[in-house]
Design an enzyme around this catalytic site. Structure first.
Site, mmCIF file in Angstrom:
data_model
loop_
_atom_site.group_PDB
_atom_site.id
_atom_site.type_symbol
_atom_site.label_atom_id
_atom_site.label_comp_id
_atom_site.label_asym_id
_atom_site.label_seq_id
_atom_site.Cartn_x
_atom_site.Cartn_y
_atom_site.Cartn_z
ATOM 1 N N GLU A 267 -15.599 4.185 4.505
ATOM 2 C CA GLU A 267 -14.262 4.417 3.964
ATOM 3 C C GLU A 267 -14.399 5.269 2.715
ATOM 4 O O GLU A 267 -15.442 5.228 2.073
ATOM 5 C CB GLU A 267 -13.636 3.077 3.544
ATOM 6 C CG GLU A 267 -13.116 2.275 4.692
ATOM 7 C CD GLU A 267 -12.677 0.882 4.266
ATOM 8 O OE1 GLU A 267 -12.048 0.739 3.210
ATOM 9 O OE2 GLU A 267 -12.979 -0.056 5.014
ATOM 10 N N HIS B 12 -13.737 -1.588 6.795
ATOM 11 C CA HIS B 12 -12.561 -2.295 7.299
ATOM 12 C C HIS B 12 -12.819 -2.912 8.686
ATOM 13 O O HIS B 12 -13.556 -2.357 9.497
ATOM 14 C CB HIS B 12 -11.412 -1.283 7.400
ATOM 15 C CG HIS B 12 -10.076 -1.897 7.648
ATOM 16 N ND1 HIS B 12 -9.548 -2.037 8.905
ATOM 17 C CD2 HIS B 12 -9.160 -2.402 6.794
ATOM 18 C CE1 HIS B 12 -8.346 -2.591 8.823
ATOM 19 N NE2 HIS B 12 -8.092 -2.827 7.548
ATOM 20 N N SER C 200 -10.812 -0.930 0.846
ATOM 21 C CA SER C 200 -9.472 -1.510 0.831
ATOM 22 C C SER C 200 -9.358 -2.785 0.006
ATOM 23 O O SER C 200 -8.276 -3.095 -0.480
ATOM 24 C CB SER C 200 -9.007 -1.776 2.259
ATOM 25 O OG SER C 200 -9.899 -2.642 2.930
ATOM 26 N N LYS D 118 0.288 3.753 4.782
ATOM 27 C CA LYS D 118 0.056 3.444 3.365
ATOM 28 C C LYS D 118 0.752 4.483 2.492
ATOM 29 O O LYS D 118 1.975 4.475 2.452
ATOM 30 C CB LYS D 118 -1.444 3.287 3.150
ATOM 31 C CG LYS D 118 -1.861 1.960 3.809
ATOM 32 C CD LYS D 118 -3.314 1.715 3.997
ATOM 33 C CE LYS D 118 -3.460 0.364 4.710
ATOM 34 N NZ LYS D 118 -4.752 0.189 5.369
ATOM 35 N N ASP E 51 -12.967 7.142 6.844
ATOM 36 C CA ASP E 51 -11.628 6.558 6.903
ATOM 37 C C ASP E 51 -10.978 6.717 5.528
ATOM 38 O O ASP E 51 -11.367 6.065 4.565
ATOM 39 C CB ASP E 51 -11.763 5.079 7.300
ATOM 40 C CG ASP E 51 -10.411 4.370 7.413
ATOM 41 O OD1 ASP E 51 -9.384 4.997 7.087
ATOM 42 O OD2 ASP E 51 -10.402 3.195 7.819
ATOM 43 N N HIS F 109 -6.973 4.733 2.253
ATOM 44 C CA HIS F 109 -6.451 4.496 0.896
ATOM 45 C C HIS F 109 -6.635 5.702 -0.010
ATOM 46 O O HIS F 109 -6.595 5.570 -1.229
ATOM 47 C CB HIS F 109 -7.126 3.267 0.282
ATOM 48 C CG HIS F 109 -6.820 2.018 1.037
ATOM 49 N ND1 HIS F 109 -5.659 1.296 0.848
ATOM 50 C CD2 HIS F 109 -7.489 1.395 2.032
ATOM 51 C CE1 HIS F 109 -5.650 0.266 1.680
ATOM 52 N NE2 HIS F 109 -6.756 0.303 2.408
ATOM 53 N N ASN G 179 0.827 -1.208 0.000
ATOM 54 C CA ASN G 179 0.000 0.000 0.000
ATOM 55 C C ASN G 179 0.866 1.266 0.000
ATOM 56 O O ASN G 179 0.368 2.356 0.264
ATOM 57 C CB ASN G 179 -0.901 0.029 1.235
ATOM 58 C CG ASN G 179 -1.823 -1.170 1.295
ATOM 59 O OD1 ASN G 179 -2.417 -1.541 0.292
ATOM 60 N ND2 ASN G 179 -1.952 -1.770 2.465
#
Ligand SMILES: *Cc1c(COP(=O)(O)O)cnc(C)c1O
Length: 399
Positions: A185, A134, A189, A248, A214, A217, A48
């Site tokens: 998110e 997640h 992910s 990440k 979140d 990513h 990541n």
């Protein structure tokens, strides 16, 4: 009673039989786009480290300076043994980067979630969560003992129904004392798709809820200043809690929450993973600060642009192979396989051909939904992508 080892032996055997056996592949070099594992050089599509910062000279130097000055460990929780310059500088840098009043750093993104959500929410409250959120968000929601509702992935109609239900529930059962937290998110992910954040913010403003997004990513990758998808959509001001990881795109380790000064103050008093856990090591925080600065620099802009070029190239090539793609582009691209054993077998064949593309299986994704998870990095060359596409073509994975 059977001995622990006998019980574990039989549990491990059933994991094996389900095709879900996992091993940690030894790696001998830094996390970069090309690495040495099992004695061979492979192109790394597993990490990541999207901007290729984990082994960047600026991060290594910052970590080295922090070690020289502050040593290996931070001694205790910051409430006990004090707040070191690397922690304070990182929080200032994160708040400035995200355009929020303040930031609080945890030892991981996981710790940030399980610290913050149970601190903020309790049995009087309702948490509404995307089904593909997640594990740390799910665990955090459970730990809070709030009533939990899970909506089908990105399903705004079902979400609206749940939020209406939640509003009535807190009004009646909690006599207006309960609160509602919507959690999602920004880039998922394991599916590499994106949440409809603007619609969700509009919904929570209309119906009344707090929101945690979140950006694990997305931080470093989206938006004019690479703050994340909330910046890209121009809605960061509508979200109370912005969460992220330093592990990440930021190439280091740790997690963070950005929000108001009151949020930070309250979490310092109530987030158990902050209070009862040793502060992040100084080197990790110093490296993360260097990464936050780097992401905002001209070099950061260029690395991000390069990553997006690679994403475009990979998506084009995968589409030509008949592989279905997430609608909106992101550096995570799943290649659906289905059966667990087959995903592992294909992953193994790719590894032998010089490409590390991890097979992701239950419990990370649902049973029968195994996939190869391709993560792209600014460190990949156009040739890396072309060779991978050629190898995938040889496996005839498309429709
Ligand atoms: C990786 C990840 C986390 C956890 O962050 P760590 O710093 O690795 O603990 C949290 N949320 C999402 C969506 C993630 O992908």
């Amino acid at each position: 009673m059977k001995s622990l080892d006998v019980v574990l032996e039989s549990r491990l055997e059933s994991i094996r039989q389900d095709g879900l056996w996992r091993e940690m592949r030894p790696v001998e070099s830094a996390q970069e786009a090309h690495l040495r594992g099992a004695g061979v050089e492979v192109v790394n599509f597993s990490s990541n480290d999207y901007l290729g910062l984990a082994a960047h000279a600026a991060l290594k130097e910052a970590a080295g300076r922090a070690v020289a000055r502050f040593g290996g460990g931070s001694g205790a929780s910051r409430l006990i043994s004090g707040s070191l310059p690397p922690h304070r500088e990182l929080e200032d840098a994160l708040a400035r980067f995200k355009g929020s009043e303040s930031a609080l750093v945890f030892s991981s993104g996981y710790a940030a979630a399980v610290g913050a959500i149970p601190a903020l929410m309790g049995p009087e409250d309702v948490i509404i969560l995307d089904r593909l959120a997640h594990a740390c968000l799910i665990d955090a929601a459970r730990m809070s003992r709030a009533r939990l509702r899970v909506f089908r992935h990105n399903d705004l109609d079902q979400l609206r129904g749940m939020m209406e239900w939640a509003r009535n529930t807190v009004a009646e059962e909690s006599r207006g004392e309960g609160n509602i937290l919507l959690v999602t998110e920004s880039v998922f992910s394991m599916d590499g798709d994106t949440a409809p954040l603007a619609e969700m913010v509009a919904l929570k403003e209309e119906l009344g809820a707090w929101m945690l997004v979140d950006e694990a990513h997305a931080t470093g990758l989206f938006g004019e200043h690479r703050r994340g998808r909330l910046e890209a959509e121009g809605i960061a001001g509508g979200v109370e809690i912005q969460m992220g990881t330093l592990g990440k795109a930021l190439g280091s380790a740790g997690g963070f929450l950005c929000g108001s000064r009151n949020l930070r103050q309250f979490l310092i008093h109530r987030a158990r993973s902050f209070i009862f856990s040793t502060a992040p090591v100084p080197a990790a925080s110093a490296a993360a600060t260097a990464a936050v600065e780097l992401v905002q620099s001209e070099e950061g802009r260029a690395r991000c642009a390069l990553l997006w070029d690679r994403i475009g190239q990979a998506r084009e090539g995968l589409a030509a192979l008949g592989i279905p793609l997430p609608v909106s582009p992101a550096p995570i691209i799943p290649i659906p396989i289905g059966e667990e054993g087959r995903a592992v077998e294909i992953g193994k064949r790719l590894f032998e051909a010089g490409f590390w593309v991890p097979a992701v299986r239950y419990p990370t994704v649902g049973r029968g939904l195994a996939r190869l998870r391709l993560s792209l990095s600014a460190g990949h060359t156009a040739g890396d992508i072309d060779y991978l596409l050629a190898a995938l073509r040889g496996l005839s994975l498309g429709r």
